[in-house]
Enzyme design. Structure first.
Site, PDB file in Angstrom:
ATOM      1  N   HIS A 144     -15.651  -3.892  35.449  1.00  0.00           N
ATOM      2  CA  HIS A 144     -14.904  -4.190  34.231  1.00  0.00           C
ATOM      3  C   HIS A 144     -13.931  -5.334  34.514  1.00  0.00           C
ATOM      4  CE1 HIS A 144     -12.533  -0.882  36.208  1.00  0.00           C
ATOM      5  NE2 HIS A 144     -11.691  -1.879  36.205  1.00  0.00           N
TER       6      HIS A 144
HETATM    7  C1  T46 Z   1      -9.381  -1.428  38.269  1.00  0.00           C
HETATM    8  C2  T46 Z   1     -10.067  -0.951  39.492  1.00  0.00           C
HETATM    9  C3  T46 Z   1      -9.681  -1.742  40.715  1.00  0.00           C
HETATM   10  C4  T46 Z   1      -6.566   7.029  34.279  1.00  0.00           C
HETATM   11  O1  T46 Z   1      -6.465   7.970  33.470  1.00  0.00           O
HETATM   12  N1  T46 Z   1      -5.452   6.386  34.724  1.00  0.00           N
HETATM   13  C5  T46 Z   1      -5.517   5.374  35.613  1.00  0.00           C
HETATM   14  O2  T46 Z   1      -4.452   4.806  35.977  1.00  0.00           O
HETATM   15  C6  T46 Z   1      -6.797   4.954  36.101  1.00  0.00           C
HETATM   16  C7  T46 Z   1      -6.897   3.804  37.096  1.00  0.00           C
HETATM   17  C8  T46 Z   1      -7.892   5.617  35.649  1.00  0.00           C
HETATM   18  N2  T46 Z   1      -7.789   6.624  34.750  1.00  0.00           N
HETATM   19  C9  T46 Z   1      -9.008   7.326  34.322  1.00  0.00           C
HETATM   20  C10 T46 Z   1      -9.977   6.490  33.507  1.00  0.00           C
HETATM   21  C11 T46 Z   1     -11.316   7.098  33.869  1.00  0.00           C
HETATM   22  O3  T46 Z   1     -11.565   8.211  33.036  1.00  0.00           O
HETATM   23  O4  T46 Z   1      -9.711   7.729  35.487  1.00  0.00           O
HETATM   24  C12 T46 Z   1     -11.098   7.611  35.296  1.00  0.00           C
HETATM   25  C13 T46 Z   1     -11.712   6.698  36.351  1.00  0.00           C
HETATM   26  O5  T46 Z   1     -11.268   5.347  36.103  1.00  0.00           O
HETATM   27  P1  T46 Z   1     -12.227   4.080  36.276  1.00  0.00           P
HETATM   28  O6  T46 Z   1     -13.630   4.472  36.055  1.00  0.00           O
HETATM   29  O7  T46 Z   1     -11.691   2.981  35.405  1.00  0.00           O
HETATM   30  O8  T46 Z   1     -11.988   3.724  37.823  1.00  0.00           O
HETATM   31  P2  T46 Z   1     -12.517   2.464  38.630  1.00  0.00           P
HETATM   32  O9  T46 Z   1     -12.368   2.800  40.061  1.00  0.00           O
HETATM   33  O10 T46 Z   1     -13.846   2.026  38.151  1.00  0.00           O
HETATM   34  O11 T46 Z   1     -11.475   1.279  38.246  1.00  0.00           O
HETATM   35  C14 T46 Z   1     -10.136   1.339  38.667  1.00  0.00           C
HETATM   36  C15 T46 Z   1      -9.186   0.977  37.528  1.00  0.00           C
HETATM   37  O12 T46 Z   1      -9.500   1.762  36.362  1.00  0.00           O
HETATM   38  C16 T46 Z   1      -9.233  -0.472  37.139  1.00  0.00           C
HETATM   39  O13 T46 Z   1      -8.099  -0.794  36.355  1.00  0.00           O
HETATM   40  O14 T46 Z   1      -9.080  -2.603  38.135  1.00  0.00           O
HETATM   41  O15 T46 Z   1      -9.904   0.449  39.749  1.00  0.00           O
END
Ligand code: T46
Length: 144
Positions: free
Chosen positions: A60
């Site tokens: 993303h």
């Molecule tokens: C990024 C990369 C480097 C939350 O509720 N709060 C938070 O602060 C974060 C980071 C995530 N979430 C929830 C959203 C999703 O339901 O946790 C779940 C997993 O998040 P996501 O799939 O977005 O995680 P990554 O590892 O793909 O991405 C993360 C960050 O979301 C993003 O901002 O830049 O790490």
């Protein structure tokens, strides 16, 4: 978002070397908001671990979020992509941070066993700030 600022890997990503305050007792690193090492106010910290070697996270871009990614232990790769070029950055030291402060696609991959990736962010979590579709990202990145 129609007026997404155009971002480039050269201007909007940077590998930053942190100073070590280590001594004979062991290593220590201190990072402060709005400094040479973290050029924004830190409003959120999150971290990920137990990421399988075959898993790819991220996939993303963010419209406005600024972040510094630090692999505290082990190693991982971060693929950064501005819509025109793509680079792979290896994070393998707690004294190394990757700043991403623009509309840059990112993917985290090839986590080694035991790796922990910590992220310092300048804002609270906001799903509306994410673009999770690569075709939409490409279109917006190239019209900015
Ligand atoms: C990024 C990369 C480097 C939350 O509720 N709060 C938070 O602060 C974060 C980071 C995530 N979430 C929830 C959203 C999703 O339901 O946790 C779940 C997993 O998040 P996501 O799939 O977005 O995680 P990554 O590892 O793909 O991405 C993360 C960050 O979301 C993003 O901002 O830049 O790490």
């Amino acid at each position: 978002m129609s007026n997404t600022p155009r971002a480039t890997l050269q201007q909007n990503t940077r590998l930053i070397d942190f100073p070590s305050l280590g001594d004979v007792r062991g290593q220590l690193c201190a990072l402060e908001s709005v400094s040479a090492y973290v050029p924004f106010d830190i409003k959120r910290v999150y971290y990920m671990w137990d990421v399988g070697a075959d898993q790819v996270r991220g996939k993303h871009a963010h419209y406005t979020l600024k972040q510094v990614l630090i692999c505290l232990g082990g190693a991982c790769e971060v693929v950064v992509d501005d819509g025109r070029q793509r680079q792979t950055v290896r994070l393998d030291s707690p004294l190394k941070g990757l700043l991403i402060d623009g509309f840059i696609w990112r993917e985290m991959q090839h986590f080694t066993p035991g790796a922990t990736l910590m992220v310092l962010a300048n804002d609270h979590y906001d799903e509306a700030d994410y673009v999770r579709n690569y075709d939409q990202f490409l279109q917006q990145a190239n019209e900015g």
